[in-house]
Scaffold this motif. Structure first.
Motif, PDB file in Angstrom:
ATOM      1  N   ILE A 143       0.840  -1.212   0.000  1.00 15.38           N
ATOM      2  CA  ILE A 143       0.000   0.000   0.000  1.00 15.38           C
ATOM      3  C   ILE A 143       0.872   1.258   0.000  1.00 15.38           C
ATOM      4  N   ARG A 166       0.827   4.184  -2.774  1.00 19.12           N
ATOM      5  CA  ARG A 166       0.431   5.545  -2.389  1.00 19.12           C
ATOM      6  C   ARG A 166       1.576   6.543  -2.434  1.00 19.12           C
ATOM      7  N   LYS A 177      -4.645  -1.573  -8.494  1.00 21.62           N
ATOM      8  CA  LYS A 177      -5.913  -0.885  -8.773  1.00 21.62           C
ATOM      9  C   LYS A 177      -6.874  -0.939  -7.587  1.00 21.62           C
ATOM     10  N   ILE A 178      -6.790  -2.042  -6.847  1.00 16.27           N
ATOM     11  CA  ILE A 178      -7.652  -2.137  -5.660  1.00 16.27           C
ATOM     12  C   ILE A 178      -7.275  -1.033  -4.674  1.00 16.27           C
ATOM     13  N   GLU A 187      -5.689   1.735  -5.245  1.00 17.44           N
ATOM     14  CA  GLU A 187      -5.996   3.061  -5.782  1.00 17.44           C
ATOM     15  C   GLU A 187      -7.495   3.364  -5.738  1.00 17.44           C
ATOM     16  N   SER A 188      -8.307   2.361  -6.006  1.00 19.38           N
ATOM     17  CA  SER A 188      -9.761   2.573  -6.011  1.00 19.38           C
ATOM     18  C   SER A 188     -10.276   2.936  -4.625  1.00 19.38           C
ATOM     19  N   PHE A 189      -9.618   2.388  -3.610  1.00 21.37           N
ATOM     20  CA  PHE A 189     -10.109   2.595  -2.250  1.00 21.37           C
ATOM     21  C   PHE A 189      -9.513   3.828  -1.580  1.00 21.37           C
ATOM     22  N   GLN A 190      -8.859   4.687  -2.345  1.00 22.12           N
ATOM     23  CA  GLN A 190      -8.356   5.916  -1.741  1.00 22.12           C
ATOM     24  C   GLN A 190      -9.451   6.971  -1.720  1.00 22.12           C
ATOM     25  N   PRO A 191      -9.762   7.485  -0.539  1.00 23.32           N
ATOM     26  CA  PRO A 191     -10.834   8.482  -0.467  1.00 23.32           C
ATOM     27  C   PRO A 191     -10.359   9.850  -0.967  1.00 23.32           C
TER      28      PRO A 191
END
Lengths: 193, 351
Positions: B19, B23, B50-51, B53-57
């Motif tokens: 992660i 990030r 991608k998982i 990145e998708s879950f970054q608020p």
């Protein structure tokens, strides 16, 4: 360079315990953004969250002699701010829920669907699909995902913070990831990099 | 390093080091090396990426300035808790600040009526000071006169003004002084001994703060304007008004009434904030207003549910508070109004 933020924070905590105000200021500087972000997820109320953070740091200062039990500062601060924000929200709305302190709360997260995740030509359509999947996540899934992928807490910390079992934490994470992957495999979102 | 080659996509996406690489690019050499050495893992890694990145608020907007404001607020809170006021301790460097303020504040008095008001009541300076053993200062020069009192308080007496205090100043229960004319005060803190200024009809009571009083016998208005701290202004035997920094009270002798309003030129009263560059990029308006409120000690009222969606980019350094409010309001199509000593903002929702 890979400094472990928690190690730095623990050094700061040691200095806070010896009565160093500058260390307290440094800790607030390094952690303010993260805990403010978390607090704002419960209510979009900037001043309540800032007041809650002040309370948390003041009480950390007042109880600094017993602060050696803190192992992960980020976790401790997030938990304290969550409690404080929910408490203040409850007081503000004057909900007479005296018996049920674990009042249901909301947790709002918007995700940035960046172009690097989705190729340009079908950006519109695909990002819509992805947004839909993310929007369908439950409040608890959103919080678990947020705590893991943004705050980078481990499973044990998430389980303590949300007062659910470690197994539930794992299940919530697993379900969310599977949903996302299913959406990708069904659409053709996933392309070789 | 861990056995990443045996990790599933899900395990990989949940790994803290992984992660961090996605990030922040932490340990990039290691991960790109891994990709290079094991190309068949590329799809795995891409999907895990991608998982994450998708879950970054989308982060909640927060300006650097705001963090500094909160830090200084915290420092004030914890030092207020432990400090025991030391009477008679004088701070240096304060006078320069005070002098600049005094100059600014003089403008406040620009509109003053020269109505000769006969003043031979028992509240007048001469009546109050008769029959007492006093030390008197009279400034007959054409520049301000600086002196300090036995308790460490400092006074800046304007030309043509008269000031007196008891010869046994430190022995009395109250710190009483008498003024006819104009003076700026920087009063040493002493919570056990209130400092009272008798200026014709008006009494100003403080514990330790700085303020300016203008009370000439031949002028209709008596004016008390506060620079720092809290000040209580009243007519003897009557209820008065409580003033805080950047506020002033005007007593009209003819109407025998008191009004409270903002100083003409409010100044930043928080030393921590005066050093901060007020340049904002996409900053939430509610935070900017909170900052201004703290900087000037002026209450700013608005509907936060309406303003919560508004952000602006603006340079608010080097402007007066009114100019700052103008800029903010224009940017979000809002209006502001000053009523008594408060600012009220009327706004529409931003999109």
């Amino acid at each position: 360079m890979n400094f472990d933020q928690n190690e730095i924070d623990l050094l700061l905590l040691e200095r806070i315990q010896s009565g160093d105000e500058h260390a307290l200021a440094s800790l607030m500087r390094t952690e303010f953004r993260s805990i403010y972000d978390y607090g704002m997820r419960f209510c979009n109320c900037d001043s309540t969250v800032r007041d809650a953070i002040q309370e948390v740091f003041i009480s950390l200062w007042q109880k600094r002699s017993s602060a050696s039990s803190i192992v992960s500062i980020r976790y401790w601060l997030l938990a304290a701010v969550k409690n404080q924000v929910l408490k203040m929200m409850r007081n503000e709305s004057r909900i007479s829920n005296l018996e049920d302190s674990s009042l249901e709360y909301s947790f709002t997260v918007d995700y940035s669907i960046e172009e690097k995740i989705i190729t340009k030509q079908d950006y519109q359509e695909r990002s819509h699909l992805l947004q839909e999947v993310l929007a369908q996540l439950s409040v608890r899934q959103k919080e678990v995902i947020y705590l893991r992928f943004y705050q980078e807490l481990d499973a044990a910390e998430i389980s303590a913070l949300m007062q659910i079992s470690a197994q539930s934490v794992y299940n919530l994470l697993h379900e969310s990831i599977q949903r996302l992957r299913k959406c990708w495999h069904a659409g053709v979102l996933l392309r070789a990099v | 390093m861990k056995e990443y080659l045996h990790y599933t996509v899900e395990e990989l996406s949940l790994d803290k080091d992984f992660i961090n690489w996605v990030r922040f690019g932490t340990n990039d050499d290691y991960w790109t090396g891994l990709l290079f050495a094991f190309p068949r893992k590329a799809a795995h890694i891409a999907e895990a990426r991608k998982i994450v990145e998708s879950f970054q608020p989308i982060e909640m907007p927060l300006s650097e300035v705001m963090v500094e404001v909160e830090v200084s607020k915290l420092m004030n809170a914890i030092s207020a808790e432990k400090s025991i006021p030391k009477p008679g301790k004088k701070r240096s460097g304060r006078w320069l600040f005070l002098t600049a303020l005094a100059a600014a504040a003089i403008l406040v008095f620009a509109i003053t009526f020269y109505v000769p008001v006969p003043n031979n009541s028992r509240e007048s300076y001469s009546a109050r000071t008769a029959q007492r053993k006093l030390v008197e200062h009279f400034n007959s020069s054409d520049s301000a006169l600086n002196f300090s009192l036995p308790d460490g308080s400092t006074i800046k007496l304007s030309p043509g003004s008269r000031f007196s205090y008891a010869t046994r100043f430190n022995d009395s229960a109250n710190r009483d002084v008498f003024l006819s004319g104009e003076a700026a005060f920087d009063v040493a803190k002493n919570p056990r001994k209130p400092f009272r200024v008798f200026s014709n009809e008006i009494v100003t009571k403080v514990l330790g703060t700085s303020f300016i009083i203008r009370s000439f016998d031949n002028e209709n208005d008596i004016n008390v304007s506060v620079l720092t701290g809290k000040v209580n202004v009243f007519k003897e035997g009557e209820n008065g008004v409580l003033l805080t920094a950047n506020q002033q009270a005007v007593y009209h002798k003819d109407r025998k009434s008191m009004t409270k309003k903002l100083n003409e030129k409010p100044v930043i009263i928080s030393p921590a904030i005066s050093n901060i560059n007020m340049v904002f990029e996409d900053a939430p308006v509610t935070q900017i207003l909170a900052l201004l409120r703290q900087a000037y000690g002026i209450n700013i009222s608005y509907d936060s549910s309406i303003l919560s969606s508004c952000t602006i980019t603006a340079d608010l350094s080097d402007e007066s508070i009114y100019k700052k409010l103008d800029l903010v309001c224009r940017a979000i199509n809002a209006e502001y109004e000053v009523i008594d000593s408060e600012v009220f903002i009327t706004a529409k929702e931003c999109n």
